[in-house]
Every structure is written in C-alpha cells, then in structure tokens.
Scaffold this active site. Structure first.
Site, short mmCIF file in Angstrom:
data_model
loop_
_atom_site.label_atom_id
_atom_site.label_comp_id
_atom_site.label_asym_id
_atom_site.label_seq_id
_atom_site.Cartn_x
_atom_site.Cartn_y
_atom_site.Cartn_z
CB CYS A 188 55.50 37.03 43.61
SG CYS A 188 53.21 36.82 43.80
CB ALA A 190 51.62 40.66 40.48
N GLY A 193 49.49 36.66 43.40
CA GLY A 193 49.10 34.97 43.09
C GLY A 193 50.43 33.77 43.99
NE ARG A 194 54.87 33.78 42.09
CZ ARG A 194 56.13 34.17 41.17
NH1 ARG A 194 57.86 33.05 41.19
NH2 ARG A 194 56.38 35.75 40.40
#
Length: 368
Positions: A188, A190, A193-194
């Site tokens: 994603c 960074a 998260g995703r």
C-alpha cells in the site's frame, strides 16, 4: 532505513477521543532489495542509522503528516518515512509485504530477488500525495516482461471498505500468484495497514493458515496493524452471504444546532450529519449496514458524546467509551448464525470444505 515505531498488539476502542499510546517496539526490516534485516532501535538514547539521522530531507513534512493521520485513523502509533525509500519484509518465502514503489528503479530491486507480481493497493490520492508516478512504474514493468504490475485499490484507513473489497482483491491476487509464480510483492503506501491485511487474508483463505497463526507470523516478520475484524467479517460474508439492514439512530435534543455521527461504516475520520425532525424535536439518521458490530460516537455542536439511551462499549484502558450497534439479518438460519459467530470470534479457523468453497469462489469471482 525506513522505520515503523510503536505498535499496539491489540486494537483499542478507537475514536477521536479513544487512542491509547503503546510502548516502543524495535523493528527489523529490509530496505532497497537486500534480504538482510537491519534492526532499528527507537528507545531513548539508542543509536539510529545515518539515514534516520538525516531524516529532515525534502518530503519529511509530508511523512510526518501522513504518520500523524495514520496514527489517528488506525489506533496505533505508526511511523512511515517516505523519503527513506521502499522498505519490505518477507512474510513467507514467496510473499512480501512492503511500502510503495517510488520509481522504476524499485522495480529492478524487486526483480533481483525474484518478484514476479507487484500488487498495488493504492488509490490515486495516495500516489499524488507523495508524488509517485505510477504510470512510469507500470510502463517499466511492461518493458521488463518478467514482472507484472497490478492495481486493486482499497481506501486508506477504511476497515469497512477493506471488508467489502477483500473478496475481489484476494481473487485477483490468487489468480496472479498462481499464474506468475515466483514471489509476490503486496504494498500500500506505508505497508502497515492495507497490505498486511490483504496478505493475511490470502494466508487465511488460500495458504491454509489459521487467522491468528498467520497474524502471529506476520507480526514476527513485519510489525503492522491489519484490521482483523474486516478479514473475519469478509470471511463470514463469503460463506453466509452479505445482506444489509436499515438502522435508525436518534439524538433527542432540540436545543443544539448540529448533530453528526462518526464511526459506523465511514470510519473515525469522517462524519455524517443527522436530520432534525421538528415534530419529534429530535435528530435522526437512517442507514443501511451489512451484518456486524459498529462503534460510533455523536458529535453534538462539535463535542464528542455518547448517547446514554443506546448501547455502550466497556471503558478501554483510558476510560473512553463509544456507542455501538449490532446489525443482524432477519432471515439468518441457526446454522448460518453459528458459522458467522465462529468465523468472527476470537480464534477463527476454516474447515477444509469451507476453505475449498472460498477458493472456488475466488476462482470464479468476476469484477464485471
């Protein structure tokens, strides 16, 4: 080398007033294409790399702003330094989770370690924010002919969008990994998260890991903050169906000038206005939501408040409380409800036939 700092092991009850600061965490990561991990120490007085010492490079202000937004939205103190370049970790021998590619040169770094598929989850605003020319990266992948670039967009910091998008995203990932072989690079912006969430769902649905087992492996390789609840709900949606029910929320106070709600299916970074009913002298919101548990808070004339007449969560470690609503289907059978409860429980696992059903679903899935 790019660093992540300070990770929560369990999600808090999040909200604009519901963040808990976790303690610092050391992280080993790979940067720029080497398999060798370099340990970053973030404790007070610890040494840092020369790259970190010169962190005030062009773009560092944007990294600071992004990290602040990520911390507020994810409920964990996370840091991303875009100016220090691409970073990643091997989760399995053929699966990598990392941050975004920034230039065509990053494609060559991934080719050198055997990556055959680059799987990008970013949306256009993510790319524009850091000035990434995705077309140049895609064009270079086409020129190379031995690596494929694919985009399957998921909104940043949005667990509800992740839940709804996971079946389509994992279907595409499964087909590409099966066809291209080699190593798959999921990213994603960074890589916190995703991308970890998509990798974990793939491990759960396709590779045969229990969800918690896969999560522990992921955290041991790349400390991150995948939304486990989104994966659990998406799993139950595939096996029991996805339907919506209409809910009504009410704030009974005619003296205020505005009432909004944050949370629900829009996340804590957005708000939905309620409509005022003159006759009933109250504010109302009607909204269709899929099955699941949703936390929310009212914003009344700018003040974040709970409604004492609606269900409330238990206080978190800081004493903060949110309202919540449990949305269920009217026509759910006992068997379906038991399955959904098991798959959304604390230690979900898939039976052999359930995982096979999911694989068949992914193989047959068409976005058209």
């Amino acid at each position: 080398m790019n660093c992540l700092q300070h990770l929560l092991k369990e999600p808090p009850i999040v909200g604009s007033r519901s963040m808990r600061r976790p303690s610092p965490l050391n992280l080993a990561m790979v940067r720029g294409g080497s398999r060798r991990s370099n340990t970053v120490k973030t404790a007070a007085g610890a040494s840092t790399s020369s790259a970190e010492s010169s962190a005030m490079e062009p773009g560092s202000d944007k990294s600071d702003s992004y990290s602040t937004n990520m911390t507020q939205a994810m409920g964990a103190v996370l840091t991303y330094r875009h100016e220090l370049g691409m970073n990643y970790n091997f989760i399995c021998p053929d699966l990598i989770v990392g941050s975004c590619l920034q230039t065509p040169a990053d494609v060559d770094k991934l080719r050198e370690i055997g990556v055959k598929t680059v799987f990008c989850l970013q949306q256009d605003p993510d790319l524009e924010y850091f000035g990434v020319d995705i077309s140049a990266i895609q064009d270079y992948c086409l020129e190379c002919k031995d690596i494929e670039h694919c985009r399957e967009e998921v909104r940043d910091f949005d667990a509800f969008d992740l839940r709804l998008r996971l079946p389509a995203v994992i279907s595409k990932l499964y087909k590409l990994a099966s066809r291209n072989g080699g190593i798959t690079y999921i990213h994603c912006t960074a890589g916190l998260g995703r991308a970890p969430a998509v990798a974990l769902a793939y491990m759960f649905w396709v590779l045969g890991y229990k969800l918690n087992e896969g999560h522990q492996l992921l955290q041991s390789k790349r400390p991150s903050f995948p939304k486990l609840e989104a994966i659990k709900l998406a799993t139950a949606d595939i096996l029991t169906g996805l339907s919506k029910n209409c809910i009504t929320l009410k704030w009974k106070n005619g003296s205020c000038s505005s009432v909004e709600i944050s949370g629900l299916d829009i996340g804590w970074g957005q708000k939905i206005p309620l409509a005022y009913d003159d006759e009933k002298r109250a504010w109302f919101l009607e909204r269709e939501l899929p099955e699941g548990r949703y936390e929310y808070k009212y914003v009344v004339d700018g003040n974040w408040l709970c409604n004492d007449h609606e269900m409330k969560t238990n206080p978190n470690a800081d004493g903060h409380v949110n309202n919540y609503i449990q949305v269920s289907r009217d026509d759910t059978s006992v068997e379906e409800q038991e399955m959904r409860d098991r798959l959304t429980g604390p230690d979900p696992d898939l039976m052999k036939e359930e995982r096979q059903m999911i694989k068949e679903y992914l193989e047959q899935y068409s976005a058209e």
